[in-house]
Enzyme design. Structure first.
Site, short mmCIF file in Angstrom:
data_model
loop_
_atom_site.label_atom_id
_atom_site.label_comp_id
_atom_site.label_asym_id
_atom_site.label_seq_id
_atom_site.Cartn_x
_atom_site.Cartn_y
_atom_site.Cartn_z
N TYR B 15 7.39 2.46 77.65
CA TYR B 15 6.31 3.10 76.89
C TYR B 15 5.09 3.37 77.75
O TYR B 15 4.97 2.82 78.85
CB TYR B 15 5.93 2.20 75.70
CG TYR B 15 7.04 2.12 74.69
CD1 TYR B 15 7.12 3.02 73.63
CD2 TYR B 15 8.05 1.18 74.83
CE1 TYR B 15 8.16 2.98 72.74
CE2 TYR B 15 9.11 1.13 73.94
CZ TYR B 15 9.16 2.02 72.88
OH TYR B 15 10.19 2.00 72.00
N CYS B 16 4.17 4.18 77.22
CA CYS B 16 2.93 4.52 77.89
C CYS B 16 2.23 3.24 78.34
O CYS B 16 2.11 2.33 77.52
CB CYS B 16 2.02 5.31 76.93
SG CYS B 16 0.37 5.62 77.54
N PRO B 17 1.75 3.12 79.54
CA PRO B 17 1.73 4.13 80.60
C PRO B 17 2.89 4.00 81.60
O PRO B 17 2.81 4.55 82.69
CB PRO B 17 0.40 3.83 81.30
CG PRO B 17 0.29 2.34 81.22
CD PRO B 17 0.97 1.93 79.93
N GLY B 18 3.96 3.29 81.22
CA GLY B 18 5.06 2.99 82.14
C GLY B 18 5.63 4.17 82.91
O GLY B 18 5.63 4.18 84.14
N ASP B 42 9.32 8.42 75.96
CA ASP B 42 7.97 8.25 75.43
C ASP B 42 7.30 9.62 75.30
O ASP B 42 7.16 10.35 76.29
CB ASP B 42 7.18 7.34 76.38
CG ASP B 42 5.70 7.33 76.08
OD1 ASP B 42 5.34 7.01 74.94
OD2 ASP B 42 4.91 7.67 76.98
#
Lengths: 137, 78
Positions: B15-18, B42
């Site tokens: 998920y953000c910011p991954g 995402d």
């Protein structure tokens, strides 16, 4: 010279630490350097052997259980992991607060390896002089 | 798309910011001229990654809607 963002991270709830992690990630993605001063409850969560329960802020107490279970189910990175990742992408410096370290008898070795040093507030505030923004979380 | 990526980052499930952070890490390791592709489930990455690519002066090859995920492809030009 690149811009610098400073963050005073005092809260130990996972939503607040996640906020610091997300903002730090966004900053390094934009080429902005970040200085983080970890104090009070947050410093406790940055201990290597921290085994305190992960809690959310009181703001969301009615739906804390739901949010925590969703975060676990979706394997959302913790804020501390986000900061660790951001360090690989840009210039992120993490410092522990000397006052809280003294209060709790915490040394640099007790803290996560990403914490570079334990420094006093005077030194941190002098770093914020050249920051375009300082956040208190 | 007929460009073969030099690096593929499978950030599906992250998920953000991954996914964006993974893309930037790969970009830092890549040589100029390399094509980097990131897979993401995402929704934020679909806007985030192209915004970063254009801001950092790289070339956006394309954003592709695959079956159940997005593929964002960039070329490191500098």
């Amino acid at each position: 010279m690149s811009k610098t963002l400073s963050i005073v991270l005092a809260s130990g709830t996972i939503d607040k630490i996640a906020a610091a992690g997300v903002i730090t990630s966004g900053a390094v993605a934009n080429g902005i350097d970040v200085n983080i001063f970890v104090t009070f409850w947050a410093l406790m969560k940055f201990r290597k052997n921290d085994n305190t329960v992960n809690k959310l802020s009181y703001d969301g107490s009615e739906i804390s259980d739901l949010v925590l279970s969703k975060m676990n189910e979706k394997k959302i990175q913790s804020g501390i992991e986000m900061i660790r990742n951001a360090k690989e992408v840009g210039n992120v410096h993490v410092y522990g607060c000397a006052l809280m370290a003294d209060v709790m008898g915490i040394s640099k070795d007790d803290l996560d390896d990403m914490v570079e040093d334990i420094i006093g507030v005077g030194e941190f505030v002098s770093m914020t002089e050249s920051s375009y923004t300082t956040l208190f979380i | 798309m007929d460009v073969k990526p030099d690096r593929v980052i499978d950030a599906r499930g992250s998920y953000c910011p991954g996914p964006l952070m993974e893309l930037i890490k790969a970009y830092k390791q890549a040589k100029v001229g390399e094509i980097i592709s990131v897979y993401s489930t995402d929704a934020g990455t679909k806007k985030d990654a192209p915004a970063w690519i254009s801001k950092s002066g790289q070339e956006l090859v394309g954003v592709f809607d695959r079956n159940g995920y997005y593929e964002i492809v960039m070329k490191k030009v500098k």
